[in-house]
Scaffold this active site. Structure first.
Site, PDB file in Angstrom:
ATOM      1  N   CYS A  16       0.607  -0.630  -0.014  1.00 54.25           N
ATOM      2  CA  CYS A  16       0.036  -0.086   0.010  1.00 54.25           C
ATOM      3  C   CYS A  16       0.764   1.204  -0.379  1.00 54.25           C
ATOM      4  O   CYS A  16       0.747   2.363  -0.121  1.00 54.25           O
ATOM      5  CB  CYS A  16      -0.613   0.240   0.968  1.00 54.25           C
ATOM      6  SG  CYS A  16      -1.791  -1.341   0.411  1.00 54.25           S
ATOM      7  N   LYS A  19       0.100   3.482  -3.186  1.00 52.01           N
ATOM      8  CA  LYS A  19      -0.877   4.153  -3.962  1.00 52.01           C
ATOM      9  C   LYS A  19       0.051   5.664  -3.471  1.00 52.01           C
ATOM     10  O   LYS A  19       0.923   5.812  -3.840  1.00 52.01           O
ATOM     11  CB  LYS A  19      -1.445   4.425  -1.726  1.00 52.01           C
ATOM     12  CG  LYS A  19      -2.425   3.421  -2.040  1.00 52.01           C
ATOM     13  CD  LYS A  19      -2.921   4.115  -0.895  1.00 52.01           C
ATOM     14  CE  LYS A  19      -4.764   2.845  -0.097  1.00 52.01           C
ATOM     15  NZ  LYS A  19      -5.495   3.399   1.389  1.00 52.01           N
ATOM     16  N   ASP A  48     -14.114   6.945   3.267  1.00 52.78           N
ATOM     17  CA  ASP A  48     -14.898   6.240   3.429  1.00 52.78           C
ATOM     18  C   ASP A  48     -14.069   4.755   3.129  1.00 52.78           C
ATOM     19  O   ASP A  48     -13.617   5.229   1.585  1.00 52.78           O
ATOM     20  CB  ASP A  48     -16.164   5.540   3.181  1.00 52.78           C
ATOM     21  CG  ASP A  48     -16.930   5.970   4.718  1.00 52.78           C
ATOM     22  OD1 ASP A  48     -16.366   5.884   5.755  1.00 52.78           O
ATOM     23  OD2 ASP A  48     -17.287   7.500   4.458  1.00 52.78           O
ATOM     24  N   ASP A  89     -11.472  -3.283   3.324  1.00 54.26           N
ATOM     25  CA  ASP A  89     -12.190  -2.487   3.359  1.00 54.26           C
ATOM     26  C   ASP A  89     -14.113  -3.268   3.057  1.00 54.26           C
ATOM     27  O   ASP A  89     -14.901  -1.914   3.792  1.00 54.26           O
ATOM     28  CB  ASP A  89     -11.968  -1.619   1.771  1.00 54.26           C
ATOM     29  CG  ASP A  89     -10.703  -0.621   2.182  1.00 54.26           C
ATOM     30  OD1 ASP A  89     -10.436  -0.359   3.167  1.00 54.26           O
ATOM     31  OD2 ASP A  89     -10.303  -1.011   1.238  1.00 54.26           O
ATOM     32  N   GLY A 136     -12.601 -12.959 -12.653  1.00 56.65           N
ATOM     33  CA  GLY A 136     -10.557 -12.509 -12.550  1.00 56.65           C
ATOM     34  C   GLY A 136     -10.508 -11.357 -13.809  1.00 56.65           C
ATOM     35  O   GLY A 136     -11.538 -12.117 -14.636  1.00 56.65           O
ATOM     36  N   HIS A 137      -9.125 -10.823 -13.695  1.00 56.57           N
ATOM     37  CA  HIS A 137      -9.253 -10.250 -14.485  1.00 56.57           C
ATOM     38  C   HIS A 137      -7.199 -10.426 -14.799  1.00 56.57           C
ATOM     39  O   HIS A 137      -6.912 -10.061 -13.831  1.00 56.57           O
ATOM     40  CB  HIS A 137      -9.851  -9.016 -15.040  1.00 56.57           C
ATOM     41  CG  HIS A 137      -9.205  -8.341 -16.592  1.00 56.57           C
ATOM     42  ND1 HIS A 137      -9.826  -9.396 -18.116  1.00 56.57           N
ATOM     43  CD2 HIS A 137      -7.666  -7.520 -16.961  1.00 56.57           C
ATOM     44  CE1 HIS A 137      -8.311  -8.125 -18.545  1.00 56.57           C
ATOM     45  NE2 HIS A 137      -8.106  -7.634 -18.294  1.00 56.57           N
TER      46      HIS A 137
HETATM   47 CO    CO Z   1     -10.096   0.971   3.895  1.00 62.67          CO
HETATM   48 CO    CO Z   2     -11.337  -9.091 -18.529  1.00 62.08          CO
HETATM   49 CO    CO Z   3      -8.710   0.306  -0.649  1.00 59.51          CO
END
Ligand code: CO
Ligand code: CO
Ligand code: CO
Length: 346
Positions: A16, A19, A48, A89, A136-137
């Site tokens: 993270c 980010k 949020d 999250d 998924g991808h």
């Molecule tokens: Co969070």
């Molecule tokens: Co795809």
């Molecule tokens: Co997040």
């Protein structure tokens, strides 16, 4: 024999900490206003953790996505941490995850057995949560990246946000901080993965139990601690709620090894961005302690929940967290009257 692949060697920034800075992101998002519909109970405007979208009188979806570069070398552990982080999250808002879609970026030269291990780690954690991977991808990339888009469910009147914290609330943190520093040292070859196993174990621990207990006890606000660090996420919560907080720095749960490494200057790049983000809002004597500040601003990956609980319920919350096997449940501060969205360290 082939040399063992060290995943952290294939990313420029880890976890993270990769980010985009909160300051830059806020500026960009301001230029891209989003449509509001009545069913959208929580959008991105208050910072949020996940969006809440109402489907019927007793059902709302909690939706979130998270993916990042490796913070550990072992593919299976990376997969587990990425999944626990993506689910977090939804847990921060009191949601119950039901489905997950994987997001994969992968350099084929690492060999597909590595990808297999990442996916296994991820799948195992998603299944542990009670959700299922439904697709998924993937794409080829120079840097490996992995995560999930998670959908959960919650009652449209019972979700928790970062907005509802009240004066007098106690702040409970459910995982230690300092993982970003450890991951940076691992990437730099200063420590071995086994020297940060306690942090890895926490990072791959789901916030499921903590979330369930918080919903059972009833709390005023919650967020999870990730890339913006403890102070960054606390600041976002305070800003959304127009409140201020007092933090007992001596009670912060911190990885000892991270403290040692911070003392010799091991700090991820994201820490400086986080400092810029909160610098006008943090006060108190401990701000002069550079090492402590590096820890409080350290970008976490799959960090704990920061729960704002009414004072009368804080003992019960801690007791129930304990009974459910949540190892860390530290009372680290309280919500006080003061300058809006300011943090006083003591
Ligand atoms: Co969070
Ligand atoms: Co795809
Ligand atoms: Co997040």
């Amino acid at each position: 024999m082939r040399e063992k692949i060290r995943l952290t060697q294939y990313s420029t920034k880890s976890g993270c900490a990769a980010k985009i800075s909160a300051t830059d992101l806020t500026a960009v998002l301001k230029e891209v206003p989003l449509a509001r519909v009545e069913q959208l109970l929580v959008g991105i405007e208050h910072g949020d953790d996940a969006a809440v979208f109402k489907i019927s009188e007793n059902l709302a979806l909690v939706q979130t996505v998270d993916f990042f570069t490796p913070i550990v070398d072992s593919p299976y552990l990376f997969g587990q941490i990425a999944a626990a982080n993506a689910l977090s999250d939804a847990y921060a808002m009191g949601g119950k995850p039901i489905t997950a879609l994987s997001l994969v970026a992968f350099p084929p030269k690492l060999g597909y057995s590595v990808l297999e291990e990442i996916l296994k780690g991820g799948r195992d954690k998603i299944e542990e949560s009670g959700a299922v991977v439904v697709g998924g991808h993937s794409l080829e990339d120079k840097e490996p990246k992995f995560g999930y888009a998670v959908t959960g469910i919650v009652h449209p009147e019972k979700y928790v946000t970062s907005k509802g914290v009240k004066i007098g609330d106690k702040l409970i943190l459910t995982k230690p901080i300092g993982l970003g520093i450890l991951a940076t040292a691992l990437k730099g070859g200063i420590i071995a993965e086994k020297e940060m196993m306690d942090a890895i174990d926490n990072a791959r621990t789901l916030n499921k139990k903590a979330s369930e207990v918080m919903m059972e006890v009833g709390v005023n606000g919650c967020t999870d601690i990730t890339g913006f660090g403890f102070l960054g996420h606390l600041h976002i919560m305070l800003k959304a709620s127009n409140k201020s907080a007092l933090i007992y720095t001596k009670k912060m749960p911190i990885y000892l090894k991270a403290l040692e490494l911070a003392q010799i200057g091991f700090v991820p790049a994201g820490t400086h961005e986080n400092k810029k983000f909160v610098k006008d809002y943090v006060e108190g004597e401990p701000t002069k302690d550079a090492v402590l500040m590096d820890i409080l601003l350290d970008p976490q990956t799959s960090g704990g929940l920061l729960i704002s609980v009414p004072s009368v319920k804080s003992d019960l919350l801690i007791q129930r967290l304990d009974e459910e096997g949540v190892k860390t449940k530290e009372l680290v501060g309280e919500i006080v009257k003061g300058k809006e969205s300011h943090i006083e360290l003591v």
